[in-house]
Design an enzyme around this catalytic site. Structure first.
Site, short mmCIF file in Angstrom:
data_model
loop_
_atom_site.label_atom_id
_atom_site.label_comp_id
_atom_site.label_asym_id
_atom_site.label_seq_id
_atom_site.Cartn_x
_atom_site.Cartn_y
_atom_site.Cartn_z
N CYS A 107 4.48 -0.81 -3.04
CA CYS A 107 4.53 0.38 -3.99
C CYS A 107 4.78 0.33 -5.30
O CYS A 107 4.42 0.86 -6.37
CB CYS A 107 5.54 1.38 -3.50
SG CYS A 107 5.64 1.61 -1.67
N CYS A 122 -2.95 2.01 0.70
CA CYS A 122 -2.03 3.20 1.60
C CYS A 122 -2.47 4.48 1.53
O CYS A 122 -2.13 5.31 2.21
CB CYS A 122 -0.64 3.03 1.12
SG CYS A 122 -0.05 3.70 -0.51
N ASP A 137 -1.84 6.38 -1.42
CA ASP A 137 -1.20 7.07 -2.17
C ASP A 137 -1.75 6.98 -3.80
O ASP A 137 -2.39 5.69 -4.22
CB ASP A 137 0.20 6.53 -2.42
CG ASP A 137 0.99 6.97 -1.06
OD1 ASP A 137 0.58 7.92 -0.58
OD2 ASP A 137 2.16 6.38 -0.89
FE1 FES Z 1 1.86 3.94 -0.66
FE2 FES Z 1 4.46 3.52 -1.25
S1 FES Z 1 3.37 3.95 0.74
S2 FES Z 1 2.86 3.79 -2.59
#
Ligand code: FES
Length: 146
Positions: free
Chosen positions: A123, A54, A56
């Site tokens: 996540c 994602c 992150d």
């Molecule tokens: Fe990337 Fe939650 S959307 S870790």
């Protein structure tokens, strides 16, 4: 990056209400708002970083002595699900041996934070993968130096 990154904790009650509405448990929201284990450790002897699909990113700091994790912190550039699960994972690893911490699975974290929206399950995966990567790197370093 997910679209939750701009959330600030300036108005915790509003944020709580929004997260409850989108399927987060109170427990998960508490971890998200408290952020007790967020940050870095100046005396960490293992630092690892991982970026999920994602986009992150998590950077973990572990202080390991005599095979026991004495301190754990994590910097999370990510959504509320990422922050909540990373905080719960750091709480779980403290005091555990490297092997015990490596055995922690997504389901163990899920049990603690109780509920995330379905689309946020990955996540938790990112927190666990970051932890596992750190422990693997630490173990590899130890093997190489012995
Ligand atoms: Fe990337 Fe939650 S959307 S870790």
């Amino acid at each position: 990056m997910s679209d939750h990154h701009e959330l600030s904790t300036e108005n915790p009650e509003l944020i709580r209400e929004m997260l409850l509405g989108s399927g987060y448990a109170e427990k998960a929201i508490d971890y998200y708002l408290r952020r007790e284990h967020m940050g870095s450790l100046p005396d960490a002897n293992q630092i690892s970083e991982l970026t999920g699909q994602c986009g992150d990113t998590m950077k973990i700091f572990l202080k390991i002595k005599n095979n026991i994790i004495q301190e754990a912190k994590i910097q999370v550039l990510g959504c509320p699900g990422a922050i909540a699960s990373a905080m719960a994972a750091m709480e779980m690893v403290k005091g555990k041996s490297v092997e015990e911490a490596a055995a922690i699975r997504d389901g163990d974290v899920y049990k603690i934070i109780e509920q995330l929206p379905d689309q946020k399950q990955h996540c938790i995966r990112l927190s666990i993968k970051t932890l596992q990567q750190a422990l693997e790197e630490y173990t590899a370093k130890k093997v190489a130096s012995s």
